[in-house]
Design a protein around this motif. Structure first.
Motif, PDB file in Angstrom:
ATOM      1  N   MET A 101       0.840  -1.199   0.000  1.00 51.50           N
ATOM      2  CA  MET A 101       0.000   0.000   0.000  1.00 51.50           C
ATOM      3  C   MET A 101       0.865   1.235   0.000  1.00 51.50           C
ATOM      4  SD  MET A 101      -2.500   1.443   2.995  1.00 51.50           S
ATOM      5  CE  MET A 101      -1.069   1.843   3.984  1.00 51.50           C
ATOM      6  N   ASP A 109      -5.283  -4.015  -0.235  1.00 51.65           N
ATOM      7  CA  ASP A 109      -3.987  -3.410  -0.521  1.00 51.65           C
ATOM      8  C   ASP A 109      -4.025  -2.629  -1.839  1.00 51.65           C
ATOM      9  OD1 ASP A 109      -4.273  -5.663  -2.058  1.00 51.65           O
ATOM     10  OD2 ASP A 109      -2.278  -6.488  -1.661  1.00 51.65           O
ATOM     11  N   TYR A 114      -1.207   0.310  -4.235  1.00 48.96           N
ATOM     12  CA  TYR A 114       0.072   1.023  -4.280  1.00 48.96           C
ATOM     13  C   TYR A 114       0.132   1.884  -5.534  1.00 48.96           C
ATOM     14  CZ  TYR A 114       5.013   2.156  -4.139  1.00 48.96           C
ATOM     15  OH  TYR A 114       6.198   2.844  -4.097  1.00 48.96           O
ATOM     16  N   GLY A 148      -2.630  -4.046   6.351  1.00 48.15           N
ATOM     17  CA  GLY A 148      -3.051  -4.749   5.149  1.00 48.15           C
ATOM     18  C   GLY A 148      -3.542  -3.849   4.037  1.00 48.15           C
ATOM     19  N   GLY A 149      -3.647  -2.537   4.298  1.00 47.54           N
ATOM     20  CA  GLY A 149      -4.064  -1.648   3.221  1.00 47.54           C
ATOM     21  C   GLY A 149      -5.018  -0.574   3.681  1.00 47.54           C
ATOM     22  N   LEU A 166      -2.632  -2.373  -7.440  1.00 48.10           N
ATOM     23  CA  LEU A 166      -1.391  -2.664  -6.735  1.00 48.10           C
ATOM     24  C   LEU A 166      -0.295  -2.753  -7.788  1.00 48.10           C
ATOM     25  CD1 LEU A 166      -0.037  -3.397  -3.996  1.00 48.10           C
ATOM     26  CD2 LEU A 166      -0.527  -5.790  -4.531  1.00 48.10           C
TER      27      LEU A 166
END
Length: 308
Positions: free
Chosen positions: A1, A120, A122, A98-99, A139
């Motif tokens: 994340m 999650d 990113y 976890g996000g 992600l």
């Protein structure tokens, strides 16, 4: 994340009436930019205007349909992301193990979890896709692995799909993902909902002033320019910019919102931000109070990576 820093954390909207195209060729983009009306914007000097017309988080305060309410998460956490409204209920996100976890917010500020788990992501902020009622997360692996896309039901918080294949996504969800991965103009940080106008950026990172340009998407003809001079004379701990250009979003057909910097971070003070509204007429105002953390629903919708 990705846990966005205050500068890169949350953001904005613009939209404007555009004259229909004519048979006359438009001037080159550079020429039209120089000819377009220009407004100098010093965020801390702007007058206070009307509340945002999109959901915005100012610290713990959610501004929804012009009304402000303090968000109360279970366990006392602080919401960091404004996602927008689905089925009449505003949705916020909270960074957790976890996000990010999603919550709906009632009129009294009480937040109710959407689902039972965190998701999650990113490199791009999660987006609410109104055409499908989905929350879409990406992600993006730094090591070069294929991006993983997660689709969450905005009504229940249930995971509907997790895939690396964009063709498995619903068409509206796929369009969101492709704006992340295949945005043809890396210097564009926001685009109107109808796609007719966009917000181009010059000097986002490297020199003053940062310039935001409302221009037609079809031919890049500039309509209005805004110049945000950098801060000077301060021992700034980060960038000295007065605007976070990546955090912008079109609010309606006449205005956009962007995350402005009221005070930069220094060795002894933390930065403070406010949402700035600018119109196609070249008028700007502050749409919120100041805070150390602000999130505008719909920001970070494009893969803005460059200021050239």
């Amino acid at each position: 994340m990705r846990r966005p820093s205050a500068l890169a954390a949350l953001a904005v909207t613009v939209s404007t009436l555009v004259a229909p195209a004519t048979a006359t060729a438009a001037p080159p983009p550079a020429s039209s930019e120089r000819a377009a009306p220009s407004t100098r914007v010093v965020v801390e000097d702007l007058p206070r205007g009307a509340a945002p017309r999109v959901d915005v988080l100012v610290g713990r305060t959610l501004i929804h349909r012009g009304r402000a309410v303090t968000v109360r998460l279970p366990g006392g956490g602080r919401p960091e992301l404004a996602l927008g409204t689905w089925a009449g209920k505003p949705i916020v996100g909270h960074f957790a193990a976890g996000g990010v976890r999603f919550f709906t917010v009632a009129g009294n500020g009480r937040a109710t979890p959407l689902g039972t788990r965190a998701f999650d992501f990113y490199n791009q902020l999660p987006q609410l896709v109104r055409a499908t009622g989905h929350l879409v997360l990406g992600l993006f692996d730094r090591g070069g692995a294929d991006p993983v896309y997660t689709v969450v039901d905005a009504a229940s918080g249930a995971e509907l799909l997790r895939t690396t294949d964009v063709d498995e996504l619903a068409p509206a969800d796929r369009r969101v993902v492709l704006r992340w991965t295949a945005n043809p103009s890396k210097n564009v940080s926001a685009r109107s909902r109808d796609g007719r106008v966009e917000l181009a950026v010059r000097n986002a990172y490297y020199s003053s002033p940062t310039r935001l340009i409302i221009r037609r998407t079809s031919d890049h003809h500039a309509l209005t320019r805004f110049r945000f001079p950098w801060f000077t004379g301060l021992q700034v701990t980060g960038d000295a910019v007065r605007v976070v250009a990546s955090q912008a979003v079109f609010e309606n057909r006449r205005s956009f919102l962007v995350l402005g910097v009221v005070r930069p971070g220094t060795a002894t003070t933390q930065p403070r931000y406010a949402v700035v509204r600018c119109t196609v007429a070249g008028v700007c105002e502050r749409a919120t109070s100041t805070a150390r953390s602000i999130s505008v629903a719909g920001a970070d919708a494009l893969s803005f990576t460059s200021d050239q």
